[in-house]
Enzyme design. Sequence first.
Site, mmCIF file in Angstrom:
data_model
loop_
_atom_site.group_PDB
_atom_site.id
_atom_site.type_symbol
_atom_site.label_atom_id
_atom_site.label_comp_id
_atom_site.label_asym_id
_atom_site.label_seq_id
_atom_site.Cartn_x
_atom_site.Cartn_y
_atom_site.Cartn_z
ATOM 1 N NE ARG A 269 4.311 -42.352 -32.480
ATOM 2 C CZ ARG A 269 3.313 -41.609 -31.959
ATOM 3 N NH1 ARG A 269 3.456 -41.024 -30.802
ATOM 4 N NH2 ARG A 269 2.212 -41.440 -32.628
ATOM 5 C CE LYS B 83 -5.160 -38.971 -32.957
ATOM 6 N NZ LYS B 83 -5.835 -38.525 -31.768
ATOM 7 C CD GLU C 274 -6.147 -33.377 -29.709
ATOM 8 O OE1 GLU C 274 -4.952 -33.714 -29.688
ATOM 9 O OE2 GLU C 274 -6.566 -32.300 -30.152
#
Length: 585
Positions: free
Chosen positions: A295, A305, A60
């Site tokens: 992850r 982020k 994104e």
Amino acid sequence: MKNPKKNNPPPSNFIRTIIEKNLAQELYKDKKWAGTPGNASHHEAGEIDPAKIRTRFPPEPNGYLHIGHAKSIFLNFGLAQDYKGTCHLRFDDTNPEKENKEYVDSIIDSVKWLGFDWTFKDQTNLFYASDYFEHMYKAAISLIESGFAYVDKQTPDEIRENRGTLTSPGIDSPWRAHPISDHIKWFKEMKEGKHSDGSMVLRAKINMASPNINLRDPAIYRIKRAFHHRTADTWCIYPMYTFAHPIEDALEGITHSICTLEFEDQRPFYDWLLKKLKENKFFSGPLPKQHEFARLNLTFTVLSKRKLIELVKDNHVTGWDDPRMPTLAGARRRGFTPEGFKLFSERIGVSKADSWIDYATLEDSMREVLNVSALRRVAILDPIKLIINNYPDGQEEDCLAPNHPLNEDLGKRTLKLTKELWIEREDFMVSPIEKYFRLYPGNQVRLRYGYIVTCTGFDEDDQGNIMAVYCDYLPDTKSGTPGANSIKVKGNIHWLSIKYSINAVVNQYDRLFKEEHPGNKTDNYLDDLNLNSLKTSQIKLEENCLSVSPSDQFQFERHGYFICDSNQNSIITFNRTTTLRDTWQ
Ligand code: ATP
Ligand code: MG
């Protein structure tokens, strides 16, 4: 020079096993690809897909990529390369408020920097989810028409209350039973801007009593008057991520949709949605399948982020590419290399078990690669003078130093020896501690690539700061001459001629956080910021570094790996990538 580890086959993992099984089953033998993304009729008119598999990396564009993304990039692009497929770079830009072009550009830059591209047989597989808004809208209409989606006019609070809990089923919305024609009309009105933000949503019609809460009629479209960086004000309704993502994958003919574990609960909806759309002839098979992996969590840093944006906006660092940042842009300025990231990715592997990787593992991977690739140079980080009493004034001689101790082909460079030298402050002690083999009055050491010297004394100022050290050299002991080994010494120190050295600036970085798991104790990761994570100093450098260019990398002997950050107006700045060994305490 070759990295000795480079040619090993990639380590296997459960995703490779799945792909190999799918290929053996010939699952994609008849799969069509029209050259561009599209629905069933579009692809049916195409050719058999020349790509054996299709994966995608779907960031994104709401921030810069971080080290966690590198794991996903190596996985997705790596699998595509290894199995004769292609990996799409797809901007998942369906959430307009937080996204912008700066982030898009930085992401493209970072993926390219890691060595990947998205071109396959002359087709550029770079896509934007926002290009699919029309498809998504049509998919939503098709779901409503087949009785699998409805417009809900309950308030957000009512929807939340009626969703039920883990132990109790949800309650059907009163709008759920309205005729299909009403829902089509209302959804079109939503699109036309006839209703206010949040006043209604489109929901999938599945089962309000499902044990999986994600299947209790999830919202798939919302009204949001938000400017989009690519589609501007064309849309006032936007698809929810869970609806958009499977459709993006299917439009692009993705075979393996690889994501992190937190999406595991969404997989039943992913499969439900694509199955319904296939029944509606919106898509044809074989449909993409989602696979989840753990992850990357890295100690002494944060990989989110949201937190990284905060570090930048609140000026805890100098920007997204601050060399202390765990962004790929920061890592690059720090001197971390794509080859190092590749080695790191292979080492940490891919699994379904969540775990923390030690920051030292990342640094070790970088060291290992740089040890092979970086040329050697001498730098004095904290200089004091060394004067050779018995070396004639004005005499100069060449000392030869290999550019790389593991690779003779890279040749040698010359270090000029003169009477007055710079040495490292820590290479001299007035009264030596135990096991100190460097300079102290009466002791002998080798000036690396030069002579053995005996320390004869020193000058200090009123505060006891050492101003200069004195020594005598032994003329028959030069390195590379027959007399070099006539005397054995335990210390070997580096030096630079004062006349033939240049000034430079060095940024030495420490970890950005003091704690292994930032925020663990106080719940606020900012409490664990290391306020001494940057030390800048004036140093002395070998003269032949005068013409270095940004991104040139060296090992400064005995100190570690450094990268040139800039060389402008006679000011040369280097950033320290890592020390030679893990010295962090
Ligand atoms: P963040 O929480 O930092 O915003 P994200 O997952 O929302 O991360 P995206 O831009 O959506 O960021 O991620 C793009 C891809 O990178 C996704 O497929 C995601 O699974 C993967 N990814 C993100 N963070 C990690 C990580 N720490 N380890 C491995 N893969 C990751
Ligand atoms: Mg995300």
